[in-house]
Scaffold this motif. Structure first.
Motif, short mmCIF file in Angstrom:
data_model
loop_
_atom_site.label_atom_id
_atom_site.label_comp_id
_atom_site.label_asym_id
_atom_site.label_seq_id
_atom_site.Cartn_x
_atom_site.Cartn_y
_atom_site.Cartn_z
N LYS A 117 35.45 -1.15 -8.11
CA LYS A 117 34.31 -1.61 -8.91
C LYS A 117 33.12 -1.92 -8.03
O LYS A 117 31.98 -1.61 -8.37
N ARG A 118 33.37 -2.52 -6.88
CA ARG A 118 32.26 -2.80 -5.96
C ARG A 118 31.62 -1.52 -5.47
O ARG A 118 30.39 -1.42 -5.39
N GLY A 119 32.45 -0.53 -5.16
CA GLY A 119 31.91 0.76 -4.73
C GLY A 119 31.10 1.42 -5.83
O GLY A 119 30.02 1.97 -5.58
N GLU A 120 31.62 1.36 -7.04
CA GLU A 120 30.90 1.94 -8.18
C GLU A 120 29.59 1.20 -8.42
O GLU A 120 28.56 1.82 -8.71
N ARG A 122 27.79 -0.39 -6.14
CA ARG A 122 26.86 0.03 -5.08
C ARG A 122 26.26 1.39 -5.40
O ARG A 122 25.05 1.61 -5.25
N HIS A 123 27.12 2.30 -5.87
CA HIS A 123 26.64 3.65 -6.21
C HIS A 123 25.62 3.58 -7.35
O HIS A 123 24.55 4.22 -7.28
N LEU A 124 25.94 2.82 -8.39
CA LEU A 124 25.01 2.70 -9.52
C LEU A 124 23.71 2.01 -9.11
O LEU A 124 22.63 2.41 -9.56
N GLU A 125 23.82 0.99 -8.28
CA GLU A 125 22.59 0.31 -7.82
C GLU A 125 21.73 1.26 -7.01
O GLU A 125 20.50 1.25 -7.14
N ASP A 126 22.37 2.09 -6.20
CA ASP A 126 21.61 3.10 -5.45
C ASP A 126 20.93 4.07 -6.41
O ASP A 126 19.75 4.43 -6.22
N ASN A 127 21.65 4.50 -7.44
CA ASN A 127 21.06 5.40 -8.44
C ASN A 127 19.89 4.74 -9.15
O ASN A 127 18.86 5.39 -9.39
N ASP A 130 16.98 4.73 -6.88
CA ASP A 130 16.41 6.07 -6.83
C ASP A 130 15.57 6.35 -8.07
O ASP A 130 14.45 6.90 -7.98
#
Length: 159
Positions: A117-120, A122-127, A130
């Motif tokens: 969940k933390r990885g997801e 981070r990925h969503l926050e990066d998106n 962007d």
């Protein structure tokens, strides 16, 4: 798209908080296993004391010349107490090991879930970042186009 991503981030964040609460519960249960360790240690200590007392009494009886047959009731009672303590120790050890294995497996699963969940997140926050930077870039481009259009309109007016 940004709203969907933000909604998804909120859901994942809520799930992450729930998983962290589960981890706290598991940590408490691990502390309970530690208490079982303490109880096991106490029972082992009691058994050692009982064994030492039995040996001392047997030594005293031998020194006094008392035959083992005359002390059979006392010896049987001591043996029964020692056996009962030994069984309690085995039961506590088995319970401790079972709980420890269950908790370690559950803890590993929940911890892995939290990491995913933390990885997801981070990925969503990066998106989202962007998307935000793309939106700002497009706003600047739109403003530049709007200025150019106004300049063209002014030039057409002048002609």
């Amino acid at each position: 798209a940004q709203e969907r991503a933000e909604t998804r981030v909120s859901k994942i964040h809520a799930g992450l908080q729930e998983s962290e609460r589960e981890l706290a519960v598991l940590e408490q249960e691990l502390r309970d296993v530690d208490q079982l360790d303490d109880a096991l240690h106490q029972l082992s200590h009691e058994k050692a004391l009982l064994d030492a007392k039995a040996e001392a009494e047997e030594r005293t009886d031998r020194e006094r010349g008392v035959k083992p047959d005359t002390q059979s009731d006392v010896a049987q009672r001591r043996a029964a107490e020692a056996y009962a303590l030994e069984m309690q120790i085995h039961i506590k050890r088995a319970e401790r090991e079972r709980k420890k294995k269950e908790l370690e497996a559950e803890f590993a699963a929940v911890f892995q879930e939290v990491e995913l969940k933390r990885g997801e997140l981070r990925h969503l926050e990066d998106n989202i970042q962007d998307m935000e930077s793309t939106r700002k870039r497009k706003e600047r481009e739109f403003q530049r186009l709007q200025r150019n259009l106004m300049e063209l309109l002014e030039e057409q007016k002048m002609e």
